[in-house]
Design a protein around this motif. Structure first.
Motif, PDB file in Angstrom:
ATOM      1  N   SER A   7     -37.342 -19.339  -2.512  1.00  0.00           N
ATOM      2  CA  SER A   7     -36.140 -18.604  -2.887  1.00  0.00           C
ATOM      3  C   SER A   7     -35.953 -17.418  -1.927  1.00  0.00           C
ATOM      4  O   SER A   7     -36.912 -16.711  -1.609  1.00  0.00           O
ATOM      5  CB  SER A   7     -36.310 -18.098  -4.326  1.00  0.00           C
ATOM      6  OG  SER A   7     -35.196 -17.348  -4.704  1.00  0.00           O
ATOM      7  N   THR A 219     -27.139 -17.331  -2.193  1.00  0.00           N
ATOM      8  CA  THR A 219     -28.273 -16.417  -2.474  1.00  0.00           C
ATOM      9  C   THR A 219     -27.794 -14.992  -2.741  1.00  0.00           C
ATOM     10  O   THR A 219     -28.603 -14.066  -2.763  1.00  0.00           O
ATOM     11  CB  THR A 219     -29.248 -16.399  -1.267  1.00  0.00           C
ATOM     12  OG1 THR A 219     -28.534 -15.936  -0.101  1.00  0.00           O
ATOM     13  CG2 THR A 219     -29.828 -17.783  -1.012  1.00  0.00           C
ATOM     14  N   ASP A 263     -19.761 -13.585  -7.864  1.00  0.00           N
ATOM     15  CA  ASP A 263     -20.510 -13.910  -9.096  1.00  0.00           C
ATOM     16  C   ASP A 263     -20.154 -15.306  -9.594  1.00  0.00           C
ATOM     17  O   ASP A 263     -20.918 -15.944 -10.306  1.00  0.00           O
ATOM     18  CB  ASP A 263     -20.164 -12.878 -10.193  1.00  0.00           C
ATOM     19  CG  ASP A 263     -20.661 -11.485  -9.783  1.00  0.00           C
ATOM     20  OD1 ASP A 263     -20.067 -10.482 -10.200  1.00  0.00           O
ATOM     21  OD2 ASP A 263     -21.625 -11.442  -8.964  1.00  0.00           O
ATOM     22  N   VAL A 288     -22.347 -25.302  -7.434  1.00  0.00           N
ATOM     23  CA  VAL A 288     -22.520 -24.101  -8.283  1.00  0.00           C
ATOM     24  C   VAL A 288     -21.162 -23.538  -8.723  1.00  0.00           C
ATOM     25  O   VAL A 288     -21.062 -22.400  -9.180  1.00  0.00           O
ATOM     26  CB  VAL A 288     -23.334 -23.001  -7.555  1.00  0.00           C
ATOM     27  CG1 VAL A 288     -24.774 -23.440  -7.334  1.00  0.00           C
ATOM     28  CG2 VAL A 288     -22.684 -22.610  -6.234  1.00  0.00           C
ATOM     29  N   LYS A 336     -24.529 -23.639 -13.320  1.00  0.00           N
ATOM     30  CA  LYS A 336     -24.837 -22.239 -12.991  1.00  0.00           C
ATOM     31  C   LYS A 336     -25.949 -22.210 -11.938  1.00  0.00           C
ATOM     32  O   LYS A 336     -26.890 -23.026 -11.991  1.00  0.00           O
ATOM     33  CB  LYS A 336     -25.309 -21.496 -14.258  1.00  0.00           C
ATOM     34  CG  LYS A 336     -24.179 -21.210 -15.252  1.00  0.00           C
ATOM     35  CD  LYS A 336     -24.636 -20.220 -16.326  1.00  0.00           C
ATOM     36  CE  LYS A 336     -23.516 -19.889 -17.312  1.00  0.00           C
ATOM     37  NZ  LYS A 336     -22.237 -19.531 -16.605  1.00  0.00           N
ATOM     38  N   LYS A 337     -25.901 -21.247 -11.020  1.00  0.00           N
ATOM     39  CA  LYS A 337     -26.891 -21.136  -9.949  1.00  0.00           C
ATOM     40  C   LYS A 337     -28.309 -21.083 -10.542  1.00  0.00           C
ATOM     41  O   LYS A 337     -29.240 -21.680 -10.020  1.00  0.00           O
ATOM     42  CB  LYS A 337     -26.600 -19.860  -9.134  1.00  0.00           C
ATOM     43  CG  LYS A 337     -26.986 -19.970  -7.684  1.00  0.00           C
ATOM     44  CD  LYS A 337     -26.412 -18.826  -6.865  1.00  0.00           C
ATOM     45  CE  LYS A 337     -26.844 -17.466  -7.372  1.00  0.00           C
ATOM     46  NZ  LYS A 337     -26.341 -16.374  -6.474  1.00  0.00           N
ATOM     47  N   GLU A 338     -28.409 -20.424 -11.722  1.00  0.00           N
ATOM     48  CA  GLU A 338     -29.735 -20.278 -12.340  1.00  0.00           C
ATOM     49  C   GLU A 338     -30.316 -21.638 -12.726  1.00  0.00           C
ATOM     50  O   GLU A 338     -31.516 -21.792 -12.903  1.00  0.00           O
ATOM     51  CB  GLU A 338     -29.650 -19.387 -13.594  1.00  0.00           C
ATOM     52  CG  GLU A 338     -29.204 -17.945 -13.358  1.00  0.00           C
ATOM     53  CD  GLU A 338     -27.747 -17.812 -12.904  1.00  0.00           C
ATOM     54  OE1 GLU A 338     -27.481 -16.974 -12.013  1.00  0.00           O
ATOM     55  OE2 GLU A 338     -26.892 -18.612 -13.389  1.00  0.00           O
ATOM     56  N   LYS A 339     -29.440 -22.627 -12.882  1.00  0.00           N
ATOM     57  CA  LYS A 339     -29.906 -23.959 -13.324  1.00  0.00           C
ATOM     58  C   LYS A 339     -30.272 -24.872 -12.146  1.00  0.00           C
ATOM     59  O   LYS A 339     -30.755 -25.990 -12.357  1.00  0.00           O
ATOM     60  CB  LYS A 339     -28.786 -24.638 -14.132  1.00  0.00           C
ATOM     61  CG  LYS A 339     -28.356 -23.850 -15.358  1.00  0.00           C
ATOM     62  CD  LYS A 339     -29.134 -24.278 -16.556  1.00  0.00           C
ATOM     63  CE  LYS A 339     -28.593 -23.648 -17.840  1.00  0.00           C
ATOM     64  NZ  LYS A 339     -29.645 -23.551 -18.876  1.00  0.00           N
ATOM     65  N   ILE A 363     -32.146 -21.331  -3.083  1.00  0.00           N
ATOM     66  CA  ILE A 363     -31.907 -20.744  -4.418  1.00  0.00           C
ATOM     67  C   ILE A 363     -33.227 -20.647  -5.189  1.00  0.00           C
ATOM     68  O   ILE A 363     -33.674 -19.566  -5.536  1.00  0.00           O
ATOM     69  CB  ILE A 363     -30.866 -21.582  -5.191  1.00  0.00           C
ATOM     70  CG1 ILE A 363     -29.534 -21.615  -4.425  1.00  0.00           C
ATOM     71  CG2 ILE A 363     -30.625 -20.991  -6.603  1.00  0.00           C
ATOM     72  CD1 ILE A 363     -28.495 -22.573  -5.000  1.00  0.00           C
ATOM     73  N   HIS A 364     -33.844 -21.826  -5.443  1.00  0.00           N
ATOM     74  CA  HIS A 364     -35.112 -21.812  -6.203  1.00  0.00           C
ATOM     75  C   HIS A 364     -36.229 -22.561  -5.483  1.00  0.00           C
ATOM     76  O   HIS A 364     -37.153 -23.067  -6.118  1.00  0.00           O
ATOM     77  CB  HIS A 364     -34.888 -22.432  -7.602  1.00  0.00           C
ATOM     78  CG  HIS A 364     -34.023 -21.583  -8.473  1.00  0.00           C
ATOM     79  ND1 HIS A 364     -33.016 -22.093  -9.257  1.00  0.00           N
ATOM     80  CD2 HIS A 364     -33.983 -20.222  -8.647  1.00  0.00           C
ATOM     81  CE1 HIS A 364     -32.396 -21.098  -9.887  1.00  0.00           C
ATOM     82  NE2 HIS A 364     -32.965 -19.953  -9.538  1.00  0.00           N
TER      83      HIS A 364
END
Ligand SMILES: O=C(O)C1=C[C@@H](OP(=O)(O)O)[C@@H](O)[C@H](O)C1
Ligand SMILES: C=C(OP(=O)(O)O)C(=O)O
Length: 395
Positions: A7, A219, A263, A288, A336-339, A363-364
């Motif tokens: 990340s 990012t 965002d 995303v 969502k980016k978090e996913k 991202i991750h």
């Protein structure tokens, strides 16, 4: 080579990689006028094979190897015939898969030893060529060069015309240096005029630079990309700047491309038939977006370096994003980016797929095996991302 990516936060200022399409055109232009090209970084494989092809024509060689470059291949065929050359052409396993049906059907006074690589071509070019426009615009760009060599000619294109932006790029280049090429309806009239020379850097590549833009958009960063050409009038790869803006990014061109993350990104419905190389970049940001994106006009992506309909869908799947193909469209359900998952792929000998997986991995985390495949168009892709803050190890 495997790229292991953690990340990261991507920000900074970077020069765009040299344009594959403009670079190949400028290299072929050296057959017609004085061309003095500077390259501030190592050349991509495709630009190197274009140089080899032109040197082979200039030196009367009877064999040329073109790696994976279909642009070089499909432009070379009419140019070699216009020069009265008999030449054997080969390429790598991806290029041997790329179809040549339209040009073989169109060139009535030429002989082809096979309908795919490796093949020997010989014969001559008629003053008028009628060619199907669906398979590839690269033949038509090559014919425009070929007609400059034999003193003029007409190209009648049987619609639909694909990748029109690349035909416009070729015509724009010739007319900027003094020629007279007209594109009216489905006909191109080549009326050669004395050509001015070209001296300078190979201009930056918008489609390749879009992966650097994506790295910052995914990012939360901000990036400035310089060395690009001022956007021309016609619709083309340079329109990725406003496409990303329409998807919610702060993205504008003012002597360089400024990109700032947002965002939230919006889904898009777009037809990429004229700009097929943007499909992967748009699909990446769509992953995303807050909703479903639809990318239309993609059937021909099956005949690129990989079957990009399959490889876009499988690469998105590797990062937890679902996408599906229905008649000439890819629908992508953004998450969502978090996913976004940590993903890994083995690059299917397709440089743009490696770049797609590379930026999604920022991202991750993630891994890209066969990561060296980026050198087809941008050998410093991984090094540039590291310079911009990418936590990447190359093993
Ligand atoms: O003329 C060119 O420089 C190109 C034309 C396009 O191919 P098609 O015309 O076969 O779609 C594009 O995909 C390729 O990367 C570059
Ligand atoms: C399809 C591409 O290139 P080419 O057709 O020149 O092999 C590409 O760069 O995505």
């Amino acid at each position: 080579m495997k790229a292991k990516i953690s990340s990261s936060y991507i920000e900074g200022k970077i020069r765009a990689p040299p344009s594959k399409s403009l670079g190949i055109r400028l290299i072929f232009l050296s057959l017609l006028t004085k061309v003095n090209l500077y390259a501030s970084r190592e050349l991509s494989d495709d630009l190197l094979v274009a140089k080899n092809a032109v040197n082979a024509l200039k030196n009367g060689e009877n064999y040329v190897y073109l790696g994976g470059s279909a642009t070089t291949l499909r432009m070379l065929i009419p140019i070699a015939l216009a020069l009265g050359k008999k030449i054997k052409i080969d390429g790598d396993e991806t290029l041997r898969r790329r179809p040549l049906n339209a040009i073989i059907k169109a060139l009535k006074s030429a002989k082809f030893s096979s309908n795919s690589l490796p093949l020997i071509i010989e014969g001559k070019l008629e003053e008028e060529t009628v060619i199907e426009g669906w398979e590839s615009s690269q033949y038509i760009s090559g014919l425009i060069y070929a007609y400059h060599i034999i003193g003029g000619g007409k190209i009648r294109i049987i619609p639909p015309i694909s990748s029109k932006s690349y035909i416009e790029m070729t015509i724009d280049l010739f007319n900027r240096i003094g020629s007279d090429v007209k594109f009216e309806g489905n006909e191109i009239l080549v009326n050669p005029r004395p050509l001015r020379g070209y001296e300078g850097e190979i201009p930056g590549d918008y489609a390749l630079a879009s992966f650097y833009a994506l790295a910052s958009l995914l990012t939360g960063g901000r990036i400035e990309i310089f060395g690009l050409y001022d956007p021309p009038e016609y619709f083309g790869d340079h329109n990725i700047v406003e496409i990303f803006s329409n998807m919610g990014a702060k993205s504008y061109y003012s002597s360089s491309w400024i990109v700032e993350s947002a965002d939230e990104y919006y889904p898009i419905k777009i037809n990429v038939n004229d700009v097929p190389d943007l499909a992967i970049s748009i699909a990446t940001l769509s992953s995303v977006a807050n909703g479903c994106s639809e990318i239309q006009g993609i059937e021909r992506l099956r005949i690129k370096e990989s079957d990009r309909i399959s490889t876009i869908i499988s690469t998105l799947g590797a990062f937890g994003v679902s996408a599906k193909y229905t008649n000439d469209n890819i629908t992508i359900k953004g998450i969502k980016k978090e996913k976004i998952l940590k993903g890994s792929i083995i690059c299917p000998s397709d440089h743009r797929i490696a770049m797609m997986a590379g930026v999604l991995s920022l991202i991750h985390g993630g891994e890209v095996d066969n990561a060296e495949c980026v050198k087809k168009s941008n050998p410093l892709f991984w090094q540039d991302l590291i310079k911009l803050g990418g936590k990447i190890s190359l093993e």
